[in-house]
Write an enzyme that holds these catalytic residues in place. Structure first.
Site, PDB file in Angstrom:
ATOM      1  N   TYR A  45       0.816  -1.204   0.000  1.00 38.75           N
ATOM      2  CA  TYR A  45       0.000   0.000   0.000  1.00 38.75           C
ATOM      3  C   TYR A  45       0.856   1.262   0.000  1.00 38.75           C
ATOM      4  CZ  TYR A  45      -4.548  -2.269   0.865  1.00 38.75           C
ATOM      5  OH  TYR A  45      -5.714  -2.989   0.767  1.00 38.75           O
ATOM      6  N   CYS A  76      -2.846  -2.485  10.495  1.00 42.32           N
ATOM      7  CA  CYS A  76      -1.882  -1.975   9.511  1.00 42.32           C
ATOM      8  C   CYS A  76      -1.729  -0.483   9.742  1.00 42.32           C
ATOM      9  CB  CYS A  76      -2.413  -2.263   8.109  1.00 42.32           C
ATOM     10  SG  CYS A  76      -1.510  -1.493   6.739  1.00 42.32           S
ATOM     11  N   THR A  78      -0.292   1.815   7.759  1.00 45.19           N
ATOM     12  CA  THR A  78      -0.593   2.609   6.570  1.00 45.19           C
ATOM     13  C   THR A  78      -2.095   2.730   6.367  1.00 45.19           C
ATOM     14  OG1 THR A  78       1.478   2.042   5.463  1.00 45.19           O
ATOM     15  CG2 THR A  78      -0.340   2.736   4.065  1.00 45.19           C
ATOM     16  N   CYS A 209       5.438  -0.090  12.917  1.00 37.71           N
ATOM     17  CA  CYS A 209       5.224  -1.011  11.802  1.00 37.71           C
ATOM     18  C   CYS A 209       4.976  -2.375  12.424  1.00 37.71           C
ATOM     19  CB  CYS A 209       6.435  -1.056  10.869  1.00 37.71           C
ATOM     20  SG  CYS A 209       6.363  -2.350   9.603  1.00 37.71           S
ATOM     21  N   THR A 210       3.962  -3.076  11.953  1.00 36.05           N
ATOM     22  CA  THR A 210       3.603  -4.339  12.596  1.00 36.05           C
ATOM     23  C   THR A 210       4.590  -5.458  12.283  1.00 36.05           C
ATOM     24  OG1 THR A 210       2.039  -4.729  10.777  1.00 36.05           O
ATOM     25  CG2 THR A 210       1.157  -3.839  12.847  1.00 36.05           C
ATOM     26  N   HIS A 211       5.559  -5.221  11.390  1.00 34.66           N
ATOM     27  CA  HIS A 211       6.666  -6.168  11.212  1.00 34.66           C
ATOM     28  C   HIS A 211       7.675  -6.060  12.366  1.00 34.66           C
ATOM     29  CE1 HIS A 211       5.130  -6.244   7.128  1.00 34.66           C
ATOM     30  NE2 HIS A 211       6.047  -7.091   6.730  1.00 34.66           N
TER      31      HIS A 211
END
Length: 289
Positions: A45, A76, A78, A209-211
């Site tokens: 995205y 997320c 974004t 960031c979900t990472h």
């Protein structure tokens, strides 16, 4: 595919990072049912226009509503930064989904960073005198949205918010890069942040960031002990627990203890890639969305 009206909690992500949030939610709510949808056909995205992000996010939220989810969490950054406000304030009230709701992950993160409820959007004592340094590490699109500095400063106007793009870190995590490479990218991000603060470490660090929860230990290794790291899975689980205590009707009738994962991409490919985030994760199914 779940039958409609099962009152599952929906979790949406444009990719795979939202699995870190989902995993924390499944652990926190073992008696609840979850339906996860990843829009892997349209990822990333970050390269999309805001209008596209809003359209893709709305379509996926509708797909989750149609499967019986009365509550959908945008797992997320974004999608939350670009689309959540539009969906909540402009689309949902005039849509056919009366009685449904969409939550994002920015609000609980800001609440944790400022120790201020989201509904309180003006400075209050003692937060209005807080002069801490708050770091935000994230992807380019999340950082350029400016949502974290904007929302933090509404509640804590004297806080210094410093943002740092970690542009390659999410991709390296998803590709299961060696830990030495991941540590190098984390160190690079922290050095970039400290260059903006004249070497002053932050009091709090948002992993936006979900990472990034998968490398939280590397951030911990290279930040001083006094820096409080805010990792979104636990922050979001805490917030959802409080939310459901006050809005039980969103899950009334939940049959409980089920987990379904859907993707708009290739299920076998996505199932294999998902194991980086959750080694025991169940297989993905193809979504009609």
């Amino acid at each position: 595919m779940p039958a409609p009206h099962t009152r599952m909690i929906g979790v949406f992500d444009s990719g795979l990072g939202g699995l870190t949030v989902l995993r924390a939610l499944v652990d926190r709510f073992p008696d609840k049912s979850f339906l996860y949808l990843g829009d892997h056909a349209n990822v990333p995205y970050g390269d999309r226009s805001s209008a596209e992000v809003i359209d893709f996010t709305r379509a996926s939220v509708e797909a989750l509503f149609a499967q019986g989810c009365k509550l959908v969490l945008l797992g997320c950054n974004t999608a939350t930064a670009v689309a959540a406000r539009h969906l909540q304030q402009k689309w949902l009230p005039s849509s056919r989904w009366r009685g449904h709701n969409v939550l994002g992950i920015v609000a609980p993160t800001v609440e944790a960073a400022t120790q201020t409820p989201w509904a309180v959007s003006s400075p209050q004592y003692p937060q209005k005198y807080n002069t801490d340094v708050v770091a935000v590490f994230g992807t380019t699109r999340t950082i350029t949205s400016g949502v974290y500095p904007e929302e933090i400063r509404k509640r804590c106007p004297r806080v210094t918010v410093v943002q740092q793009v970690c542009g390659r870190l999410a991709g390296a995590i998803e590709e299961a890069a060696p830990e030495a490479e991941l540590e190098r990218l984390v160190e690079e991000g922290i050095r970039g942040l400290l260059a903006q603060t004249n070497g002053m470490p932050p009091h709090r660090a948002i992993l936006g960031c979900t990472h990034f929860p998968l490398v939280e230990h590397l951030f911990r290794r290279h930040l001083p002990p006094f820096t409080r790291i805010l990792s979104q899975p636990e922050v979001v689980a805490d917030s959802l627990e409080d939310y459901l205590a006050r809005h039980q009707h969103y899950v009334d009738g939940d049959r409980g203890r089920s987990l379904v994962l859907m993707t708009t991409g290739n299920p076998s490919e996505i199932s294999a890639r998902a194991r980086v985030f959750w080694p025991e994760v169940t297989a993905f199914e193809l979504s009609a969305a």
